[in-house]
Motif scaffolding. Structure first.
Motif, PDB file in Angstrom:
ATOM      1  N   GLN A   1       0.848  -1.199   0.000  1.00 18.41           N
ATOM      2  CA  GLN A   1       0.000   0.000   0.000  1.00 18.41           C
ATOM      3  C   GLN A   1       0.879   1.244   0.000  1.00 18.41           C
ATOM      4  O   GLN A   1       0.645   2.189  -0.752  1.00 18.41           O
ATOM      5  CB  GLN A   1      -0.910   0.012   1.224  1.00 18.41           C
ATOM      6  CG  GLN A   1      -1.859  -1.161   1.277  1.00 18.41           C
ATOM      7  CD  GLN A   1      -2.729  -1.100   2.524  1.00 18.41           C
ATOM      8  OE1 GLN A   1      -3.853  -0.637   2.475  1.00 18.41           O
ATOM      9  NE2 GLN A   1      -2.198  -1.541   3.635  1.00 18.41           N
ATOM     10  N   SER A   2       1.889   1.238   0.847  1.00 21.53           N
ATOM     11  CA  SER A   2       2.755   2.423   0.896  1.00 21.53           C
ATOM     12  C   SER A   2       3.616   2.510  -0.355  1.00 21.53           C
ATOM     13  O   SER A   2       4.007   3.603  -0.762  1.00 21.53           O
ATOM     14  CB  SER A   2       3.617   2.433   2.164  1.00 21.53           C
ATOM     15  OG  SER A   2       4.585   1.430   2.121  1.00 21.53           O
ATOM     16  N   MET A   3       3.893   1.375  -1.004  1.00 25.76           N
ATOM     17  CA  MET A   3       4.628   1.425  -2.276  1.00 25.76           C
ATOM     18  C   MET A   3       3.865   2.303  -3.269  1.00 25.76           C
ATOM     19  O   MET A   3       4.448   3.191  -3.909  1.00 25.76           O
ATOM     20  CB  MET A   3       4.799   0.008  -2.852  1.00 25.76           C
ATOM     21  CG  MET A   3       5.360  -0.019  -4.270  1.00 25.76           C
ATOM     22  SD  MET A   3       5.574  -1.682  -4.934  1.00 25.76           S
ATOM     23  CE  MET A   3       3.868  -2.142  -5.266  1.00 25.76           C
ATOM     24  N   ILE A   4       2.550   2.086  -3.362  1.00 25.98           N
ATOM     25  CA  ILE A   4       1.746   2.873  -4.304  1.00 25.98           C
ATOM     26  C   ILE A   4       1.620   4.319  -3.812  1.00 25.98           C
ATOM     27  O   ILE A   4       1.755   5.266  -4.585  1.00 25.98           O
ATOM     28  CB  ILE A   4       0.347   2.239  -4.490  1.00 25.98           C
ATOM     29  CG1 ILE A   4       0.477   0.807  -5.026  1.00 25.98           C
ATOM     30  CG2 ILE A   4      -0.515   3.099  -5.431  1.00 25.98           C
ATOM     31  CD1 ILE A   4       1.124   0.657  -6.384  1.00 25.98           C
ATOM     32  N   GLY A   5       1.379   4.488  -2.512  1.00 20.28           N
ATOM     33  CA  GLY A   5       1.240   5.844  -1.968  1.00 20.28           C
ATOM     34  C   GLY A   5       2.514   6.656  -2.147  1.00 20.28           C
ATOM     35  O   GLY A   5       2.477   7.830  -2.523  1.00 20.28           O
TER      36      GLY A   5
ATOM     37  N   GLU B   1      -4.967   2.587  10.424  1.00 19.27           N
ATOM     38  CA  GLU B   1      -4.773   2.016   9.090  1.00 19.27           C
ATOM     39  C   GLU B   1      -3.364   1.429   8.977  1.00 19.27           C
ATOM     40  O   GLU B   1      -2.378   2.092   9.309  1.00 19.27           O
ATOM     41  CB  GLU B   1      -4.931   3.098   8.007  1.00 19.27           C
ATOM     42  CG  GLU B   1      -6.346   3.632   7.853  1.00 19.27           C
ATOM     43  CD  GLU B   1      -7.247   2.711   7.028  1.00 19.27           C
ATOM     44  OE1 GLU B   1      -6.816   1.602   6.660  1.00 19.27           O
ATOM     45  OE2 GLU B   1      -8.378   3.124   6.755  1.00 19.27           O
ATOM     46  N   GLY B   2      -3.270   0.214   8.450  1.00 16.34           N
ATOM     47  CA  GLY B   2      -1.963  -0.414   8.276  1.00 16.34           C
ATOM     48  C   GLY B   2      -1.042   0.387   7.372  1.00 16.34           C
ATOM     49  O   GLY B   2       0.174   0.446   7.588  1.00 16.34           O
ATOM     50  N   SER B   3      -1.614   1.022   6.358  1.00  7.39           N
ATOM     51  CA  SER B   3      -0.788   1.774   5.413  1.00  7.39           C
ATOM     52  C   SER B   3      -0.065   2.922   6.110  1.00  7.39           C
ATOM     53  O   SER B   3       1.044   3.299   5.717  1.00  7.39           O
ATOM     54  CB  SER B   3      -1.654   2.324   4.280  1.00  7.39           C
ATOM     55  OG  SER B   3      -2.705   3.118   4.798  1.00  7.39           O
ATOM     56  N   THR B   4      -0.696   3.487   7.144  1.00 11.70           N
ATOM     57  CA  THR B   4      -0.038   4.561   7.893  1.00 11.70           C
ATOM     58  C   THR B   4       1.221   4.027   8.570  1.00 11.70           C
ATOM     59  O   THR B   4       2.276   4.666   8.538  1.00 11.70           O
ATOM     60  CB  THR B   4      -1.016   5.158   8.925  1.00 11.70           C
ATOM     61  OG1 THR B   4      -2.149   5.684   8.235  1.00 11.70           O
ATOM     62  CG2 THR B   4      -0.362   6.271   9.725  1.00 11.70           C
ATOM     63  N   TRP B   5       1.118   2.835   9.130  1.00  7.50           N
ATOM     64  CA  TRP B   5       2.297   2.262   9.809  1.00  7.50           C
ATOM     65  C   TRP B   5       3.372   1.836   8.811  1.00  7.50           C
ATOM     66  O   TRP B   5       4.568   1.900   9.116  1.00  7.50           O
ATOM     67  CB  TRP B   5       1.867   1.104  10.724  1.00  7.50           C
ATOM     68  CG  TRP B   5       1.116   1.659  11.892  1.00  7.50           C
ATOM     69  CD1 TRP B   5      -0.226   1.677  12.066  1.00  7.50           C
ATOM     70  CD2 TRP B   5       1.689   2.381  13.005  1.00  7.50           C
ATOM     71  NE1 TRP B   5      -0.538   2.345  13.225  1.00  7.50           N
ATOM     72  CE2 TRP B   5       0.605   2.781  13.826  1.00  7.50           C
ATOM     73  CE3 TRP B   5       2.987   2.724  13.394  1.00  7.50           C
ATOM     74  CZ2 TRP B   5       0.797   3.501  15.004  1.00  7.50           C
ATOM     75  CZ3 TRP B   5       3.170   3.432  14.568  1.00  7.50           C
ATOM     76  CH2 TRP B   5       2.087   3.816  15.356  1.00  7.50           C
ATOM     77  N   GLU B   6       2.949   1.417   7.630  1.00  7.47           N
ATOM     78  CA  GLU B   6       3.949   1.125   6.584  1.00  7.47           C
ATOM     79  C   GLU B   6       4.768   2.382   6.309  1.00  7.47           C
ATOM     80  O   GLU B   6       6.001   2.342   6.211  1.00  7.47           O
ATOM     81  CB  GLU B   6       3.252   0.690   5.279  1.00  7.47           C
ATOM     82  CG  GLU B   6       2.565  -0.664   5.334  1.00  7.47           C
ATOM     83  CD  GLU B   6       1.903  -1.065   4.002  1.00  7.47           C
ATOM     84  OE1 GLU B   6       1.194  -2.064   3.994  1.00  7.47           O
ATOM     85  OE2 GLU B   6       2.117  -0.372   2.981  1.00  7.47           O
TER      86      GLU B   6
ATOM     87  N   PRO C   1       1.579   7.877   3.323  1.00  3.68           N
ATOM     88  CA  PRO C   1       2.427   7.341   2.240  1.00  3.68           C
ATOM     89  C   PRO C   1       2.728   8.380   1.156  1.00  3.68           C
ATOM     90  O   PRO C   1       3.863   8.494   0.687  1.00  3.68           O
ATOM     91  CB  PRO C   1       1.602   6.175   1.685  1.00  3.68           C
ATOM     92  CG  PRO C   1       0.730   5.750   2.814  1.00  3.68           C
ATOM     93  CD  PRO C   1       0.425   7.003   3.592  1.00  3.68           C
ATOM     94  N   MET C   2       1.716   9.164   0.787  1.00  5.47           N
ATOM     95  CA  MET C   2       1.963  10.189  -0.249  1.00  5.47           C
ATOM     96  C   MET C   2       2.920  11.257   0.277  1.00  5.47           C
ATOM     97  O   MET C   2       3.794  11.722  -0.455  1.00  5.47           O
ATOM     98  CB  MET C   2       0.642  10.824  -0.704  1.00  5.47           C
ATOM     99  CG  MET C   2      -0.188   9.901  -1.565  1.00  5.47           C
ATOM    100  SD  MET C   2      -1.495  10.753  -2.490  1.00  5.47           S
ATOM    101  CE  MET C   2      -2.766  10.894  -1.231  1.00  5.47           C
ATOM    102  N   ALA C   3       2.756  11.611   1.546  1.00  4.93           N
ATOM    103  CA  ALA C   3       3.650  12.614   2.137  1.00  4.93           C
ATOM    104  C   ALA C   3       5.095  12.115   2.132  1.00  4.93           C
ATOM    105  O   ALA C   3       6.027  12.884   1.873  1.00  4.93           O
ATOM    106  CB  ALA C   3       3.201  12.935   3.560  1.00  4.93           C
ATOM    107  N   VAL C   4       5.285  10.825   2.402  1.00  2.42           N
ATOM    108  CA  VAL C   4       6.640  10.264   2.380  1.00  2.42           C
ATOM    109  C   VAL C   4       7.215  10.347   0.962  1.00  2.42           C
ATOM    110  O   VAL C   4       8.366  10.750   0.764  1.00  2.42           O
ATOM    111  CB  VAL C   4       6.643   8.802   2.902  1.00  2.42           C
ATOM    112  CG1 VAL C   4       7.986   8.127   2.653  1.00  2.42           C
ATOM    113  CG2 VAL C   4       6.307   8.770   4.397  1.00  2.42           C
ATOM    114  N   GLY C   5       6.403   9.999  -0.030  1.00  2.00           N
ATOM    115  CA  GLY C   5       6.856  10.100  -1.420  1.00  2.00           C
ATOM    116  C   GLY C   5       7.233  11.528  -1.783  1.00  2.00           C
ATOM    117  O   GLY C   5       8.260  11.780  -2.427  1.00  2.00           O
ATOM    118  N   MET C   6       6.421  12.478  -1.341  1.00  5.52           N
ATOM    119  CA  MET C   6       6.720  13.896  -1.611  1.00  5.52           C
ATOM    120  C   MET C   6       8.016  14.313  -0.920  1.00  5.52           C
ATOM    121  O   MET C   6       8.825  15.045  -1.497  1.00  5.52           O
ATOM    122  CB  MET C   6       5.581  14.777  -1.090  1.00  5.52           C
ATOM    123  CG  MET C   6       4.305  14.694  -1.906  1.00  5.52           C
ATOM    124  SD  MET C   6       3.035  15.702  -1.103  1.00  5.52           S
ATOM    125  CE  MET C   6       1.847  15.855  -2.425  1.00  5.52           C
TER     126      MET C   6
END
Lengths: 304, 280
Positions: free
Chosen positions: A51-55, B155-160, B126-131
């Motif tokens: 999920q974080s890969m895509i985000g 949310e699991g994605s937040t912890w990722e 996740p988007m903030a990390v990419g930015m």
């Protein structure tokens, strides 16, 4: 395919500093190792965290980068589906989601590692483009397109390894969004894409030997689909055969049938797809295709 | 590159927050589709980000830092700030959630001042990390500020993304957790006691963390301004859902409800009473 993919992406990344490769604990070998050594800042392994890969790819793209998300197809598309839809589709960002080993190529790993309905799933997302190259040469062309385009997200459906070159002698060049004839005849047209093109090619060669006039067409771009040329194929051949490694719904077969109905096509139309079933079978890739009813033998028997 | 003002004046900040709350209440009388409680909960945080922390290369529409409203449903506070800055127009606000308008209940990428589409929880970080990664390539990287809700960090994605931010040694990312202790089905501390303490979990992941009151503008400013800049930072802000209006505070129905005319008048009276001497 994955080695050529890595090589092509490495080549593109040396001239385009915006290219990022974001992987989820799976990486193509070969040139990708060179890429990660040479550009460590542009190679990110998020771990088993799709999920974080895509985000993260979305965040990179929002800041002008050209990211590739890479892992096995079931994990690059299915696992983070809502991220692919919202972050990439809804925001229309130029991120390439690479689905490696798509279809039933992971023939010994079972259904958790198969993507039988990935084109239906990805294709349902507005803005999504879908490319499924049939051989290493098409992979190279597809990567060039993915590395430069700014139209929106792409689902790049790849095989794994050892795929033969089938398009070296193609009579038409690869062009995004356009079907290409690999060779052209007048009676029968075989339409296919992806790794199962090897079966399509074999069937075509057998029919040619029998004296039939056969076209073999690569429908490498599934979305947007080259509707106009599918109409032409249906109008210009007596028999059209679609062979695809995908569920019956939402792939090339169902689209071709739809178009055939719309234009009142008068040709015979045979479609060979994976079953709409989890079949719990193992063996080689060809064994799995056969178990789904799309061996070369099955196809020949049906169309004769 | 500089913040909007040379010094961050808490009195001016309080006045701005008052006006933002008042404006949000006004809009609640146009259309019954906004998350008042969630917006009031993070009013001071978002105000401080825009008026104190973020840097501009020129005037208000030349931000070099980035803000993401990860708890997208609270975006009304961002909208009224963007309106005050002239980035969104009065017409935008009048047409909020109408067939002619471009603004909806969640931020949409492409609208002025909106850097990412949010609304589905667990996407912002996740988007903030990419930015933040993309910004790090610049000589003077922009800082990414994100506001998350407490429910959102389930949310699991937040912890990722929390794991990745520290693993990648990202130091240009500041996350505010709007910890009002409320989510749809009740108090987080009651429904998910293991959720707390939040700050220790983030510290264990290698983040610089701080727990602080979430309605004290000057303290928010000073705390973030004094961050080490060596790690990603998370500020767990203790907030009150519906802050500022007594009958909305900590009452779950105000997550989404709009006040009727009578409630609206009472709410305005309360704001007036809390800010004596301010011209309303």
């Amino acid at each position: 395919m994955r080695n050529i993919f890595a090589e092509a992406l490495y080549k593109a990344a040396t001239t385009n500093p915006d290219i990022f490769v974001v992987v989820a604990d799976i990486s193509p070998a070969g040139s990708m190792a060179d890429f990660s050594r040479q550009y460590p800042d542009r190679f990110i392994n998020v771990g088993v965290a799709e999920q974080s890969m895509i985000g993260i790819c979305a965040g990179l793209a929002l800041k002008g980068c050209q990211p590739f998300a890479y892992t096995i197809a079931s994990f690059s598309l299915y696992r983070p589906f809502e991220f692919v839809r919202d972050d990439l589709g809804y925001q229309n960002l130029p991120v390439t989601v690479v689905g490696m080993g798509a279809g039933v190529i992971y023939s010994t790993l079972g259904g958790t590692h198969h993507t039988q309905e990935d084109i239906a799933v990805a294709g349902a997302i507005p803005n999504m483009q879908i490319i499924a190259p049939c051989d290493p040469l098409e992979v190279e062309e597809a990567v060039k397109y993915c590395a430069e385009q700014k139209n929106g997200p792409i689902y790049l459906r790849l095989g794994k390894s050892g795929e033969p070159e089938l398009t070296k002698q193609a009579i038409e060049p690869w062009q995004f969004g356009r079907l290409r004839y690999l060779f052209r005849g007048t009676d029968i047209c075989i339409l296919s894409y992806g790794v199962v093109m090897k079966h399509a090619n074999e069937v075509a060669k057998i029919l040619l030997k029998e004296g039939k006039s056969v076209s073999l067409v690569s429908a490498h771009t599934l979305k947007p689909l080259d509707r106009e040329n599918i109409e032409n194929i249906l109008s210009n051949h007596k028999k059209v055969i679609v062979i695809e490694e995908h569920a019956p719904e939402g792939g090339l077969s169902s689209r071709t049938k739809q178009i055939a109905w719309d234009i009142h096509a008068g040709c015979e139309l045979h479609c060979f797809t994976l079953k709409d079933a989890f079949i719990h079978r193992y063996g080689g890739h060809d064994d799995l295709l056969a178990a789904h009813g799309i061996s070369v033998k099955d196809i020949l028997r049906e169309i004769r | 590159m500089r913040p909007l003002a040379d010094t961050y004046d808490p009195k001016a900040a309080a006045l701005r927050c008052l006006n933002f709350r008042k404006r949000i209440l006004e809009i609640s009388q146009q259309v019954g589709a906004l998350h008042i409680g969630s917006a009031f909960s993070c009013a001071e945080i978002v105000e401080c980000i825009y008026y104190g922390l973020m840097r501009y290369s020129g005037e208000v529409n030349t931000l070099v830092d980035t803000f993401i409203m990860s708890k997208g449903h609270g975006c009304m506070i961002q909208y009224v700030i963007l309106e005050a800055m002239g980035i969104l127009t009065k017409t935008d606000m009048e047409e909020y959630c109408t067939p002619h308008g471009r603004l909806g209940c969640h931020p949409d990428y492409g609208n002025p001042g909106i850097e990412a589409s949010t609304g589905s929880l667990g996407h912002g970080l996740p988007m903030a990390v990419g930015m933040a990664i993309a910004e790090k390539r610049k000589k003077d990287p922009g800082v990414i500020y994100a506001v998350l809700s407490d429910g959102e960090i389930q949310e699991g994605s937040t912890w990722e993304a929390i794991m990745m931010a520290s693993s990648l040694e990202i130091n240009n990312l500041v996350v505010f957790i709007d910890n009002n202790d409320f989510q749809s089905l009740g108090r987080t501390s009651e429904t998910h006691p293991s959720f707390y303490p939040v700050d220790q979990k983030l510290s264990a992941f290698g983040w610089e963390t701080v727990e602080m009151p979430g309605h004290d503008s000057l303290n928010i400013y000073r705390t973030i301004d004094a961050r080490s800049g060596k790690k990603p930072m998370a500020a767990i802000c203790k907030t009150t859902k519906g802050k500022g209006i007594s009958f909305m505070e900590n009452v779950p129905i105000w997550h989404y409800r709009s006040p009727n005319t009578k409630e609206y008048e009472i709410a305005l009276d309360e704001l007036r009473a809390a800010h004596p001497g301010v011209d309303f």
